[in-house]
Design a protein around this motif. Structure first.
Motif, short mmCIF file in Angstrom:
data_model
loop_
_atom_site.label_atom_id
_atom_site.label_comp_id
_atom_site.label_asym_id
_atom_site.label_seq_id
_atom_site.Cartn_x
_atom_site.Cartn_y
_atom_site.Cartn_z
N GLN B 57 41.20 46.42 39.01
CA GLN B 57 40.59 45.77 40.17
C GLN B 57 41.61 45.66 41.29
O GLN B 57 42.80 45.60 41.03
CB GLN B 57 40.13 44.36 39.82
CG GLN B 57 38.78 44.30 39.16
CD GLN B 57 38.47 42.89 38.71
OE1 GLN B 57 38.91 41.94 39.33
NE2 GLN B 57 37.73 42.78 37.63
N ALA B 58 41.10 45.59 42.51
CA ALA B 58 41.99 45.39 43.65
C ALA B 58 42.55 43.97 43.59
O ALA B 58 41.84 43.03 43.25
CB ALA B 58 41.24 45.60 44.95
N GLY B 59 43.81 43.82 43.90
CA GLY B 59 44.43 42.52 44.02
C GLY B 59 44.49 41.73 42.73
O GLY B 59 44.62 40.51 42.73
N ARG B 60 44.37 42.39 41.61
CA ARG B 60 44.43 41.72 40.32
C ARG B 60 45.89 41.44 39.97
O ARG B 60 46.72 42.36 40.04
CB ARG B 60 43.82 42.63 39.27
CG ARG B 60 43.36 41.97 38.02
CD ARG B 60 42.82 43.07 37.11
NE ARG B 60 43.21 42.79 35.75
CZ ARG B 60 42.43 42.12 34.92
NH1 ARG B 60 41.26 41.74 35.31
NH2 ARG B 60 42.84 41.86 33.70
N THR B 61 46.19 40.22 39.61
CA THR B 61 47.59 39.93 39.30
C THR B 61 47.91 40.22 37.84
O THR B 61 48.99 40.71 37.53
CB THR B 61 47.93 38.46 39.63
OG1 THR B 61 46.85 37.65 39.18
CG2 THR B 61 48.14 38.28 41.13
N ALA B 62 46.96 39.95 36.97
CA ALA B 62 47.17 40.26 35.55
C ALA B 62 47.21 41.78 35.38
O ALA B 62 46.58 42.51 36.15
CB ALA B 62 46.05 39.66 34.72
N PRO B 63 47.96 42.25 34.39
CA PRO B 63 48.01 43.70 34.19
C PRO B 63 46.65 44.27 33.80
O PRO B 63 45.84 43.60 33.16
CB PRO B 63 49.03 43.87 33.05
CG PRO B 63 49.15 42.53 32.40
CD PRO B 63 48.80 41.53 33.43
N THR B 64 46.41 45.50 34.21
CA THR B 64 45.15 46.17 33.90
C THR B 64 45.07 46.44 32.40
O THR B 64 46.05 46.86 31.79
CB THR B 64 45.08 47.49 34.68
OG1 THR B 64 45.10 47.19 36.06
CG2 THR B 64 43.84 48.27 34.33
N ALA B 271 34.12 50.22 44.95
CA ALA B 271 35.57 50.38 44.86
C ALA B 271 36.29 49.72 46.02
O ALA B 271 37.24 48.97 45.81
CB ALA B 271 35.92 51.87 44.81
N PHE B 272 35.83 49.99 47.25
CA PHE B 272 36.66 49.61 48.39
C PHE B 272 36.14 48.40 49.14
O PHE B 272 36.76 47.95 50.08
CB PHE B 272 36.83 50.82 49.31
CG PHE B 272 37.57 51.93 48.62
CD1 PHE B 272 38.94 51.83 48.40
CD2 PHE B 272 36.89 53.04 48.13
CE1 PHE B 272 39.62 52.82 47.73
CE2 PHE B 272 37.57 54.04 47.46
CZ PHE B 272 38.94 53.93 47.25
N ARG B 273 35.01 47.89 48.72
CA ARG B 273 34.53 46.65 49.32
C ARG B 273 34.70 45.51 48.33
O ARG B 273 35.17 44.46 48.67
CB ARG B 273 33.06 46.82 49.69
CG ARG B 273 32.65 45.85 50.72
CD ARG B 273 31.62 46.45 51.67
NE ARG B 273 30.96 45.35 52.33
CZ ARG B 273 29.65 45.31 52.55
NH1 ARG B 273 28.89 46.31 52.14
NH2 ARG B 273 29.13 44.30 53.15
N TYR B 274 34.33 45.79 47.07
CA TYR B 274 34.45 44.76 46.05
C TYR B 274 35.67 44.95 45.16
O TYR B 274 35.92 44.14 44.28
CB TYR B 274 33.17 44.72 45.21
CG TYR B 274 31.94 44.52 46.06
CD1 TYR B 274 31.77 43.35 46.80
CD2 TYR B 274 30.98 45.52 46.17
CE1 TYR B 274 30.66 43.18 47.61
CE2 TYR B 274 29.86 45.35 46.98
CZ TYR B 274 29.71 44.18 47.70
OH TYR B 274 28.61 44.01 48.50
N GLY B 275 36.40 46.05 45.36
CA GLY B 275 37.64 46.25 44.63
C GLY B 275 37.49 46.54 43.15
O GLY B 275 38.43 46.40 42.38
N GLN B 276 36.29 46.93 42.72
CA GLN B 276 36.07 47.20 41.30
C GLN B 276 36.42 48.66 40.98
O GLN B 276 35.54 49.50 40.80
CB GLN B 276 34.61 46.95 40.94
CG GLN B 276 34.14 45.53 41.19
CD GLN B 276 34.78 44.54 40.24
OE1 GLN B 276 35.27 44.91 39.18
NE2 GLN B 276 34.79 43.28 40.62
N PHE B 277 37.72 48.95 40.90
CA PHE B 277 38.14 50.34 40.73
C PHE B 277 37.66 50.94 39.40
O PHE B 277 37.16 52.04 39.34
CB PHE B 277 39.67 50.44 40.82
CG PHE B 277 40.20 50.15 42.20
CD1 PHE B 277 39.64 50.75 43.31
CD2 PHE B 277 41.26 49.27 42.37
CE1 PHE B 277 40.13 50.49 44.59
CE2 PHE B 277 41.76 49.00 43.64
CZ PHE B 277 41.19 49.61 44.75
N GLY B 278 37.84 50.17 38.32
CA GLY B 278 37.46 50.68 37.01
C GLY B 278 35.96 50.99 36.92
O GLY B 278 35.55 52.06 36.47
#
Lengths: 294, 309
Positions: B57-64, B271-278
């Motif tokens: 996710q975008a801006g996720r601090t915890a590791p993917t 992906a680019f609005r909600y940051g849900q890359f996965g």
């Protein structure tokens, strides 16, 4: 619509026999006229809108020919959005991408064209498959990678993406051009004692040059027109390319200032149209060489 | 990597065949293109597929983390995605089929000795050379409910009042499809024209002398020669249309009410609005799966029709 479909049938045959009656001919011209109108009218409308003063655009009965043509829309377009800056960004991105793409693609295309082996098959396969990627699957990882390299919002990052993105088609066209250079010429040079490099530089390269230029210009246009990657990768207005900046004219709710919008859109098309007009024949033949023979 | 080994092997083989020593120069010619392809295209693609199995996710601090098939399970229940998928298929078919028929007609016409055909050829280039964004803007001007030429013409012809085409729930998708057909007409026409110019003229004349009518000559002479090109271009068009983005983004941005939200628009937003890359990557994977079917079709058509594939 009906005239179009019915004439499709009657036309299929006559090109060398000329045996179609005058009714058939009339139908063909009618169909041609239909196509011409369909192809031309949106573009003519864009031009018409671009030169109309605001009060004509607000009137309820728009006309084809502006009654009081004006350049106000163009002035206003430049005032509203950083069009010059965006044009410059587009130019830099597209020119660098085209140059790099051609420089790296030409040698590979040469190998693909001259050696029929697994490389050529694998590369051709990749060229075809890469046409089919949903770009979203490519842009998410590229975005993450470019971000970690601090290349988001930079033209350099965009150029890298454009190079790879235009490579398949550049290879496709170039392979066709290389095949058009007779192998016998190269062999004759070799017989005359010219080395491999010498043959490539003094025999093959000059014959390939027009094809290389055409491929480069085509890569330039595709990059100049590209939108999706630019939208994702470029964040601030001073870095954005022309297509992205054009969408700012549309406004938040889709309510747009039609005149400046049309003027800017018209201007953005001119470079592509000019380049395309120059290389149209070469693109068509190069594309066909790739499409039909490879 | 497999591509690289294949290179080396084929290089050696063809060198031996022509009686020359193996030519290592080929490597230096291929590498400048091969490295960017592997690093910026094949690599990211594999990375993208891998992302589909993570919670990136975008801006996720915890590791993917790896989440296995979770994204795909969620996707299966995401009715909005399937709705956009359905719209994507409708759009791709709705654009590809008329595009093919119109391009075939135009190619047949341009193959004739007609006056003004140069004009049609020149004009046919315009949609091709234009940025998709401009095509979208241009048609918005045409469709504009007040200042557009379409409603004005409809009014002049006495066909009714006209509408707000791009924002009407029922008209948005058809309106967008017309633009898609217009935009892709040149490439298809050029490809078909090339196919036509490859058909044997003698056969045509022979058939005409034998008294075959126009339709029959088309079916027995023109079409068989044209078929491989026609199938290949249609499959490619379908794929391109299914993947298209810019045109509809500019025309409707997916609206009204998601009626024109193509899968690419959906995935882009995710992906680019909600940051849900996965999650967006998983959508990309599903799209690839569908496209592969058509790609296989395209490859078969090419291999069946080309001289050396």
């Amino acid at each position: 619509m009906t005239s179009r479909t019915s004439s499709t049938r009657s036309t299929s045959s006559t090109r060398s026999t000329g045996s179609t009656g005058s009714w058939g001919r009339a139908g063909q011209y009618l169909a041609l006229l239909g196509y011409l109108v369909f192809l031309a009218f949106p573009f003519l409308w864009l031009i018409s809108t671009a030169f109309k003063p605001a009060r004509e655009l607000g009137s309820l009965h728009p006309t084809w020919i502006p009654r009081h043509p004006t350049l106000d829309n163009f002035r206003q377009a430049f005032d509203e959005q950083p069009l010059l800056r965006a044009g410059l960004n587009s130019l830099v991105a597209a020119a660098s991408a085209a140059l790099i793409a051609v420089v790296v693609a030409t040698p590979m295309a040469y190998v693909m064209a001259r050696r029929r082996g697994r490389l050529a098959t694998a590369a051709t396969g990749w060229v075809v498959v890469s046409q089919a990627f949903p770009f979203v699957l490519l842009i998410i990882p590229l975005f993450l990678v470019l971000k970690s390299l601090h290349l988001i919002n930079s033209v350099a990052g965009l150029v890298m993406v454009y190079v790879v993105w235009s490579l398949p088609f550049a290879l496709w066209m170039l392979v066709g051009y290389v095949r058009a250079v007779p192998l016998e010429l190269e062999e004759a040079a070799a017989v005359d004692g010219a080395g491999r490099l010498r043959t490539l530089v003094s025999v093959t390269a000059p014959l390939l040059a027009p094809g290389i230029v055409a491929t480069g210009l085509f890569a330039f246009i595709t990059a100049w027109n590209e939108f999706f990657f630019a939208l994702v990768l470029l964040k601030t207005p001073e870095k954005q390319t022309l297509p992205v900046v054009l969408t700012h004219f549309l406004g938040a709710e889709g309510a747009a200032d039609l005149g400046p919008l049309a003027a800017a859109a018209f201007l953005a098309t001119l470079p592509s149209l000019a380049v395309f007009a120059v290389i149209q024949r070469r693109i068509t033949s190069g594309m066909l060489a790739g499409a039909v023979k490879s | 990597m497999t591509l690289a080994t294949a290179t080396a092997r084929s290089g050696k083989r063809s060198g031996r065949r022509s009686g020359k020593p193996p030519d290592h120069g080929a490597w230096f010619l291929v590498l400048p293109a091969l490295i960017p392809i592997l690093v910026l295209s094949v690599g990211p693609l594999l990375y993208g597929i891998a992302l589909a199995f993570t919670d990136s996710q975008a801006g996720r601090t915890a590791p993917t983390r790896w989440t296995g098939l979770l994204n795909f399970r969620d996707l299966l229940h995401d009715t909005l995605f399937w709705e956009s998928f359905r719209i994507g298929l409708l759009w791709a078919v709705g654009v590809t089929v008329p595009q093919f028929l119109l391009a075939l007609g135009l190619a047949l016409l341009l193959d004739q000795n007609l006056r003004f055909r140069w004009l049609a050829r020149a004009l046919a280039i315009v949609p091709w050379a234009m940025p998709e964004v401009v095509v979208g803007i241009m048609w918005r001007l045409v469709y504009n409910p007040d200042a557009g030429i379409l409603n004005e013409t409809i009014g002049d012809l006495g066909l009714g009042d006209g509408r707000d085409w791009l924002t009407g729930l029922g008209t948005a998708l058809p309106a967008v499809i017309v633009v898609g057909v217009w935009a892709g007409l040149p490439q298809t026409t050029v490809a078909l024209l090339a196919g036509l110019q490859n058909t044997p003229h003698e056969l045509h004349e022979a058939a005409a002398i034998d008294g075959a009518g126009a339709w029959r000559r088309f079916r027995t002479v023109t079409w068989p020669a044209l078929r491989p090109v026609a199938l290949a271009i249609t499959a490619l068009n379908f794929i391109w249309n299914f993947n298209s983005f810019a045109l509809v983004y500019v025309l409707t941005n997916g609206g009204p009410g998601g009626k024109t939200r193509l899968p690419m628009l959906f995935a882009y937003e995710e992906a680019f609005r909600y940051g849900q890359f996965g999650y967006a990557a998983a959508m990309g994977c599903v799209m690839v799966a569908v496209i592969s079917v058509f790609l296989a079709f395209h490859l078969v058509a090419r291999l069946g029709g080309g001289e050396d594939g």
